[in-house]
Design a protein around this motif. Sequence first.
Motif, PDB file in Angstrom:
ATOM      1  N   PHE B  45      -1.356  49.371 -23.853  1.00  0.00           N
ATOM      2  CA  PHE B  45      -2.004  48.621 -22.763  1.00  0.00           C
ATOM      3  C   PHE B  45      -3.355  48.043 -23.182  1.00  0.00           C
ATOM      4  CE2 PHE B  45       0.485  51.257 -19.392  1.00  0.00           C
ATOM      5  CZ  PHE B  45       1.639  50.542 -19.712  1.00  0.00           C
ATOM      6  N   PHE B  46      -3.969  48.607 -24.227  1.00  0.00           N
ATOM      7  CA  PHE B  46      -5.190  48.013 -24.795  1.00  0.00           C
ATOM      8  C   PHE B  46      -4.800  46.922 -25.817  1.00  0.00           C
ATOM      9  CE2 PHE B  46      -9.227  50.297 -23.790  1.00  0.00           C
ATOM     10  CZ  PHE B  46      -8.744  51.214 -22.883  1.00  0.00           C
ATOM     11  N   ASP B  47      -3.509  46.738 -26.008  1.00  0.00           N
ATOM     12  CA  ASP B  47      -2.994  45.842 -27.049  1.00  0.00           C
ATOM     13  C   ASP B  47      -3.683  46.106 -28.386  1.00  0.00           C
ATOM     14  OD1 ASP B  47      -1.259  43.940 -28.088  1.00  0.00           O
ATOM     15  OD2 ASP B  47      -2.691  42.300 -27.770  1.00  0.00           O
ATOM     16  N   ALA B  48      -3.695  47.381 -28.759  1.00  0.00           N
ATOM     17  CA  ALA B  48      -4.314  47.795 -30.023  1.00  0.00           C
ATOM     18  C   ALA B  48      -3.305  47.626 -31.155  1.00  0.00           C
ATOM     19  CB  ALA B  48      -4.760  49.245 -29.922  1.00  0.00           C
ATOM     20  N   SER B  49      -3.792  47.430 -32.366  1.00  0.00           N
ATOM     21  CA  SER B  49      -2.910  47.229 -33.524  1.00  0.00           C
ATOM     22  C   SER B  49      -2.156  48.514 -33.866  1.00  0.00           C
ATOM     23  CB  SER B  49      -3.742  46.781 -34.727  1.00  0.00           C
ATOM     24  OG  SER B  49      -4.790  47.695 -34.940  1.00  0.00           O
ATOM     25  N   ASP B  50      -1.115  48.386 -34.650  1.00  0.00           N
ATOM     26  CA  ASP B  50      -0.369  49.563 -35.116  1.00  0.00           C
ATOM     27  C   ASP B  50      -1.344  50.531 -35.774  1.00  0.00           C
ATOM     28  OD1 ASP B  50       1.857  48.253 -34.272  1.00  0.00           O
ATOM     29  OD2 ASP B  50       2.554  47.689 -36.293  1.00  0.00           O
ATOM     30  N   ASN B  51      -1.003  51.798 -35.702  1.00  0.00           N
ATOM     31  CA  ASN B  51      -1.848  52.850 -36.277  1.00  0.00           C
ATOM     32  C   ASN B  51      -3.151  53.072 -35.522  1.00  0.00           C
ATOM     33  OD1 ASN B  51       0.075  53.230 -38.340  1.00  0.00           O
ATOM     34  ND2 ASN B  51      -0.841  51.552 -39.507  1.00  0.00           N
ATOM     35  N   SER B  52      -3.309  52.436 -34.366  1.00  0.00           N
ATOM     36  CA  SER B  52      -4.456  52.761 -33.522  1.00  0.00           C
ATOM     37  C   SER B  52      -4.219  54.132 -32.905  1.00  0.00           C
ATOM     38  CB  SER B  52      -4.627  51.708 -32.432  1.00  0.00           C
ATOM     39  OG  SER B  52      -5.076  50.497 -33.000  1.00  0.00           O
ATOM     40  N   ARG B  53      -5.283  54.760 -32.449  1.00  0.00           N
ATOM     41  CA  ARG B  53      -5.190  56.090 -31.855  1.00  0.00           C
ATOM     42  C   ARG B  53      -6.029  56.131 -30.584  1.00  0.00           C
ATOM     43  NH1 ARG B  53      -4.427  60.498 -35.068  1.00  0.00           N
ATOM     44  NH2 ARG B  53      -4.278  61.533 -33.044  1.00  0.00           N
ATOM     45  N   ALA B  54      -5.805  57.137 -29.748  1.00  0.00           N
ATOM     46  CA  ALA B  54      -6.623  57.310 -28.550  1.00  0.00           C
ATOM     47  C   ALA B  54      -7.254  58.697 -28.557  1.00  0.00           C
ATOM     48  CB  ALA B  54      -5.780  57.122 -27.296  1.00  0.00           C
ATOM     49  N   VAL B  55      -8.481  58.763 -28.058  1.00  0.00           N
ATOM     50  CA  VAL B  55      -9.182  60.031 -27.870  1.00  0.00           C
ATOM     51  C   VAL B  55      -9.302  60.259 -26.363  1.00  0.00           C
ATOM     52  CG1 VAL B  55     -11.475  61.099 -28.008  1.00  0.00           C
ATOM     53  CG2 VAL B  55     -10.442  60.087 -30.054  1.00  0.00           C
ATOM     54  N   PHE B  56      -8.984  61.481 -25.933  1.00  0.00           N
ATOM     55  CA  PHE B  56      -9.030  61.833 -24.511  1.00  0.00           C
ATOM     56  C   PHE B  56     -10.204  62.780 -24.304  1.00  0.00           C
ATOM     57  CE2 PHE B  56      -4.809  60.606 -25.673  1.00  0.00           C
ATOM     58  CZ  PHE B  56      -4.367  59.833 -24.608  1.00  0.00           C
ATOM     59  N   LEU B  57     -11.270  62.249 -23.714  1.00  0.00           N
ATOM     60  CA  LEU B  57     -12.514  63.009 -23.591  1.00  0.00           C
ATOM     61  C   LEU B  57     -12.741  63.410 -22.136  1.00  0.00           C
ATOM     62  CD1 LEU B  57     -15.062  63.817 -25.346  1.00  0.00           C
ATOM     63  CD2 LEU B  57     -16.119  61.742 -24.455  1.00  0.00           C
ATOM     64  N   THR B  58     -12.963  64.697 -21.907  1.00  0.00           N
ATOM     65  CA  THR B  58     -13.312  65.123 -20.558  1.00  0.00           C
ATOM     66  C   THR B  58     -14.796  64.847 -20.368  1.00  0.00           C
ATOM     67  OG1 THR B  58     -11.604  66.798 -20.698  1.00  0.00           O
ATOM     68  CG2 THR B  58     -13.193  67.014 -18.900  1.00  0.00           C
ATOM     69  N   GLY B  59     -15.107  63.930 -19.470  1.00  0.00           N
ATOM     70  CA  GLY B  59     -16.474  63.459 -19.278  1.00  0.00           C
ATOM     71  C   GLY B  59     -16.429  62.077 -18.663  1.00  0.00           C
ATOM     72  N   SER B  60     -17.553  61.612 -18.156  1.00  0.00           N
ATOM     73  CA  SER B  60     -17.597  60.301 -17.497  1.00  0.00           C
ATOM     74  C   SER B  60     -17.558  59.183 -18.537  1.00  0.00           C
ATOM     75  CB  SER B  60     -18.878  60.186 -16.683  1.00  0.00           C
ATOM     76  OG  SER B  60     -19.959  59.950 -17.556  1.00  0.00           O
TER      77      SER B  60
END
Lengths: 361, 361
Positions: B45-60
């Motif tokens: 949904f961010f239309d990120a390139s292949d091999n992109s990753r996401a970090v899930f941070l608890t915080g604002s």
Amino acid sequence: MINFTVGPVQMDKETLQIGNNQIPYFRTSAFSDLMKENEKLLCKFFDASDNSRAVFLTGSGTASMEAGIVNFFTKQDKVIVVNGGSFGQRLIELCKIHEIPFTEIKLKYGTPLTEQHLAEYENSGYTGFLVQLCETSTGLLYNMKMIGDFCQRNKIFLFVDAVSGFMADNFSMQEMHVNAAITGSQKALALPPSMSFIVLDETAINRCKINNVKSLYFNFPLYLRDGERGQTPFTPAVGTLLQLNEKLKRIEKAGGIKNQNEIIKQRADNFRNKIKDLPLKLFTDKKNASSCVTALTPTNINVNAYQIFEILKDEYDIWICPNGGDMAETVFRVGHIGSITDKEIDKLIEAFKDLQKRNLL
Amino acid sequence: MINFTVGPVQMDKETLQIGNNQIPYFRTSAFSDLMKENEKLLCKFFDASDNSRAVFLTGSGTASMEAGIVNFFTKQDKVIVVNGGSFGQRLIELCKIHEIPFTEIKLKYGTPLTEQHLAEYENSGYTGFLVQLCETSTGLLYNMKMIGDFCQRNKIFLFVDAVSGFMADNFSMQEMHVNAAITGSQKALALPPSMSFIVLDETAINRCKINNVKSLYFNFPLYLRDGERGQTPFTPAVGTLLQLNEKLKRIEKAGGIKNQNEIIKQRADNFRNKIKDLPLKLFTDKKNASSCVTALTPTNINVNAYQIFEILKDEYDIWICPNGGDMAETVFRVGHIGSITDKEIDKLIEAFKDLQKRNLL
């Protein structure tokens, strides 16, 4: 599923009900009033001295551990860190990252800190002391009165990670000479994971105000300033704070924190009595054990602790809490916090007995 | 209450339902699978390139802004920061705290960044560019294609705070040459406030891995490492992540992110058409406006913007979003994100008309 982990734990129906509601806009006087009530009750339940304050941080217990370290200590400090398990180890890592000079007291995991350990550090110029109330990985309850007395006579700032111990174990910032302490939303308060709370006495408030904290999100002085009007500098987990308010008021009505200590202690005692005839050994001696959690080692050396977790999950619809790292194969834990009934404990005991019959325990 | 703020926003019934459930233990393969799905859909949904990753941070969102800055930049960098409102100002503060050398492009609030602004920074040795997608305090949508092209031809690392803009506005990390971008749970995703999410392309992943990040809680390499097995290093807001999973899959089924952009744009257009005859002026020109939020100034100079917020709250059961700081008296905002119906927009319009009748607008 029945959940005997140490967080997230089973929530009360009152808490769940709030989770089903829309979350209100929070930059309002109604929310400010609720937050002031949260702060007052939290300080009361930590038995903090007058003029103590609370910081409401959106983040896990580790966020508050790190925030506490950067707000209370600098490179000019010299701190003692007690390492009696994974969470003691985490305090060590945090001191390393932030270059806080420290001396580690490394304990054999599951064994207590004693007067003998502390004796050599008397009058040695230490300025800080970092320790858990309950080391969650082993269920060890530290003798906080002993630690507090040591800190008081040595004029040492005492920062306590009570993330899992708060409410489960007797804790008084005043009696134990604690300057700052933290807990987490998903532990004994039995709210959704998302927030951690730090209570600061006047010494702690002054300390973070003079430290030049190199973080915006972890800057306690900002939280304290906005907290004066019942607000937070950044959008908090508003839903969790509403649930906190309902829970704190319910605790107050039901006889306060001492009553909660008693309920959780009875639950832990009940469980520990019921496993007496099972092939399970207490990892931490009963007299040093927190009421938050019981760490257990299967006495049958062919039994793998992690596998017990997997079988209970997959075949009995029960979550116990696996250990990590070195202890993963030999230790598992049963938590006593959150909304747990005697009937649920009996189901767990029955499951253990069934595993025994099947030669799996 | 009807909630037209920009967060927490109105949640869907599917999201609320999950909030009413017990939260499962999360160190399990079931939760890992769910998290891998979250990561895949978020990157998509961010239309990120292949091999992109996401970090899930608890915080604002601010936690992710700060975490991004300490993970992507060091004192050896030289960054451009666009300051077009309160959140641009926050990026400036963060660079100051972390001693990241920066040049500020300060805009008249509500006015766009142009080619002329950027021209003087061509070939000037800059290594980073920090900007919002939508500056939430004014509703300005930056020309991200122009910024991305500038960054690409100057080989500049582009970090975008899309906290409020994601889903509301067209955004593509690939087309806009964005290396890392963030959003927050309580914005257009319409989940409870508690978490923020960072999507990193390969350049961003490599950058944080070689930086020696001086934080445990904000250490992206730890999150990326644990994320490989669908886990987080610290207890996350598990409930929010379950809600995220349900929401992302629902978005996917309903035609993906472009469809969401369209829905929110239509809602914003609808609102902006309906206020045409009211004594309200768009703070940000229509052609530069984000679909996330409309910032408005009462044309009657005797009308106080903050008072409009108070009256709508107390007498009409409607929350609009007050502005802070210098703009508090002159600007308020109406959000278009979250679960808002046309009927609710009509109620707000009626309330405005009623205020006009009462000579309060």
